[in-house]
Motif scaffolding. Structure first.
Motif, PDB file in Angstrom:
ATOM      1  N   UNK A 177     -34.886  12.047   5.177  1.00 54.90           N
ATOM      2  CA  UNK A 177     -34.544  11.245   3.944  1.00 54.90           C
ATOM      3  C   UNK A 177     -34.425   9.909   4.236  1.00 54.90           C
TER       4      UNK A 177
ATOM      5  N   UNK B 160     -26.273  25.377  10.072  1.00 57.31           N
ATOM      6  CA  UNK B 160     -26.188  24.705   8.748  1.00 57.31           C
ATOM      7  C   UNK B 160     -26.228  23.138   8.932  1.00 57.31           C
ATOM      8  N   UNK B 161     -25.553  22.792  10.115  1.00 56.35           N
ATOM      9  CA  UNK B 161     -25.387  21.497  10.573  1.00 56.35           C
ATOM     10  C   UNK B 161     -26.765  20.869  11.061  1.00 56.35           C
TER      11      UNK B 161
ATOM     12  N   UNK C 172     -21.709  18.672   3.388  1.00 59.17           N
ATOM     13  CA  UNK C 172     -21.962  20.088   2.866  1.00 59.17           C
ATOM     14  C   UNK C 172     -21.409  20.092   1.477  1.00 59.17           C
TER      15      UNK C 172
ATOM     16  N   UNK D 128     -31.926   9.013  17.150  1.00 58.61           N
ATOM     17  CA  UNK D 128     -31.158   8.657  15.936  1.00 58.61           C
ATOM     18  C   UNK D 128     -29.904   9.633  15.539  1.00 58.61           C
ATOM     19  N   UNK D 129     -29.921  10.612  16.247  1.00 59.35           N
ATOM     20  CA  UNK D 129     -28.606  11.487  16.019  1.00 59.35           C
ATOM     21  C   UNK D 129     -28.524  12.627  16.998  1.00 59.35           C
ATOM     22  N   UNK D 130     -27.433  13.322  17.316  1.00 61.32           N
ATOM     23  CA  UNK D 130     -27.492  14.192  18.330  1.00 61.32           C
ATOM     24  C   UNK D 130     -26.519  15.467  18.131  1.00 61.32           C
TER      25      UNK D 130
ATOM     26  N   UNK E  29     -28.966   4.288  15.471  1.00 61.93           N
ATOM     27  CA  UNK E  29     -30.226   4.370  15.238  1.00 61.93           C
ATOM     28  C   UNK E  29     -30.953   3.005  15.627  1.00 61.93           C
TER      29      UNK E  29
ATOM     30  N   UNK F  64     -31.251  15.004   6.582  1.00 65.40           N
ATOM     31  CA  UNK F  64     -30.649  13.659   6.264  1.00 65.40           C
ATOM     32  C   UNK F  64     -31.662  12.615   7.270  1.00 65.40           C
ATOM     33  N   UNK F  65     -32.118  12.801   8.246  1.00 67.62           N
ATOM     34  CA  UNK F  65     -33.010  11.830   8.865  1.00 67.62           C
ATOM     35  C   UNK F  65     -34.334  11.668   8.330  1.00 67.62           C
TER      36      UNK F  65
ATOM     37  N   UNK G  90     -28.927  20.360   8.064  1.00 69.02           N
ATOM     38  CA  UNK G  90     -28.561  19.344   7.498  1.00 69.02           C
ATOM     39  C   UNK G  90     -28.709  17.921   8.036  1.00 69.02           C
ATOM     40  N   UNK G  91     -28.530  17.828   8.984  1.00 74.62           N
ATOM     41  CA  UNK G  91     -28.984  16.689   9.938  1.00 74.62           C
ATOM     42  C   UNK G  91     -30.440  16.098   9.997  1.00 74.62           C
TER      43      UNK G  91
END
Lengths: 230, 230
Positions: free
Chosen positions: A119, A108-109, B191, A98-100, B106, A116-117, A112-113
DNA sequence: CCGATTTCTTACAAATTTCTTACGAAGGGA
DNA sequence: TCCCTTCGTAAGAAATTTGTAAGAAATCGG
């Protein structure tokens, strides 16, 4: 707030441990695996909400593991890869994730990711089934547009007022103590003696009630708290 | 339910295979091509209902292929592009496509968008057809040509501005937080403390509102986010 | 009816959120 | 290369919301 379970699969223990620290700091549980097979094993036994997979791992690598997981499940997967690897290739191969993120990554990133996923997964994902619009005797609250109407007339509430009203109307009939309202809306512990909730209730009444002194919707239950009449 | 035929054109076999798995899982037939010419060939021979095109392909790329297809047909096209590529360019070039997605994507989102396009194309299904042209009290946005009109007067938005406006107008009424807007439009984690979205909102207002200080379309919802009034 | 407790009401200052403007960097096109 | 457009950041202004405090009013048990 719900506590999330995150599974981290990477062959380097330092990375596993580092990620564990970051995520625990965000109030998540972390499970660790050193290769794909171990990850699949944990995935079956535990109630995992999100997986972080390193591409390069001995045995089952991140890509093969992703395919295996996708055969049966739709859980969010975040792929990690070393920057040295051809990013184009990575892009192609991480389909299914879903993300990489490239290593070395910014903590932090990463968090955050991950958030976000989570959520996305929990909000739009397999759950939901909550109604957008709630109506109680002429009082209509729309959760999608965060708007409130009284007899077709729009009423402009502030963010805090809206959240209090949403809480009450969503469980209309039930009585909430001031403490309960405060902790649910502010997500902070309540200290006795604060007058805040009462003031907000007043303001809400001013906006949604014809006569705030004799509330039709937002009623007080003496010595206990507030409720919205069913 | 009718079985749909979907054509996937991508030079990376892993991606073709992955997409095939997802779509077969949704009971669709999948045809595969490794470049634009092969795609056009299959398109002529088979009864294809939807095409997924990668932008970057050897020979005829996704954009050239789209133009070729559009010379004769109106079939739904979903464009794929790597996130690294300049979004500005992507936006301009995807004119002609019906939708687009960034890699890595996704799987849930891919299948959702494919199904949505098929619904629209075949005019079946209980869901509302997504229109190419969306109109809200004199504000018209055309998704196909990526143009915006206010009272028949064309307004020139930049790529970023357009995408923010499209997001909001497509779900008009719904409130989007700054974080949500940022992540949906930039496809990057947000951020706290960034002011970027607010500045873009200002610029959009400057272009579409008579009086940016009292917006008629793009309204703020204090403490929550922005929305387009229904 | 009284005193104790709980809730209501109001005003104001502090905090938060959004708006506005300006500027330098980056990128495309001439 | 130079010019033009777009973009993101920073910083201060403006607008709105929020919490606190203090006194008034309402309710309850006796």
């Amino acid at each position: 707030m719900q506590k999330y379970n995150v599974l981290v699969a990477d062959d380097e223990p330092e990375i596993r441990d580092a990620i564990e620290i970051y995520l625990k700091n965000e109030n998540m549980n972390v499970f660790k695996a050193s290769h794909g097979l171990e990850a699949l094993d944990i995935l079956e036994k535990e109630d995992i909400h999100l997986i972080i997979l390193d591409v390069m791992m001995p045995g089952l690598d991140g890509i093969q593991t992703t395919f295996k997981i996708r055969e049966s499940r739709n859980i969010p997967i975040l792929m990690l890869s070393a920057k040295s690897e051809d990013t184009d290739k990575i892009l192609g191969l991480t389909v299914g994730a879903d993300d990489y993120l490239c290593k070395p990554f910014n903590p932090l990133e990463l968090t955050a990711r991950v958030k976000s996923q989570l959520r996305r997964y929990t909000h739009l994902g397999p759950y939901k089934a909550t109604e957008d619009e709630i109506e109680v005797r002429g009082l209509v609250l729309n959760k999608r547009s965060k708007t409130v109407f009284v007899d077709q007339e729009e009423v402009r509430l502030t963010a805090t007022e809206y959240r209090i009203l949403e809480l009450l109307i969503e469980h209309r009939g039930r009585v909430f103590s001031i403490e309960e309202i405060y902790e649910k809306v502010w997500k902070e512990p309540y200290f006795n003696g604060e007058n805040t909730v009462a003031v907000h209730v007043r303001r809400i009444r001013e906006k949604i009630e014809i006569n705030p002194r004799e509330p039709k919707y937002l009623k007080v239950v003496w010595g206990i708290g507030y409720k919205i009449e069913k």
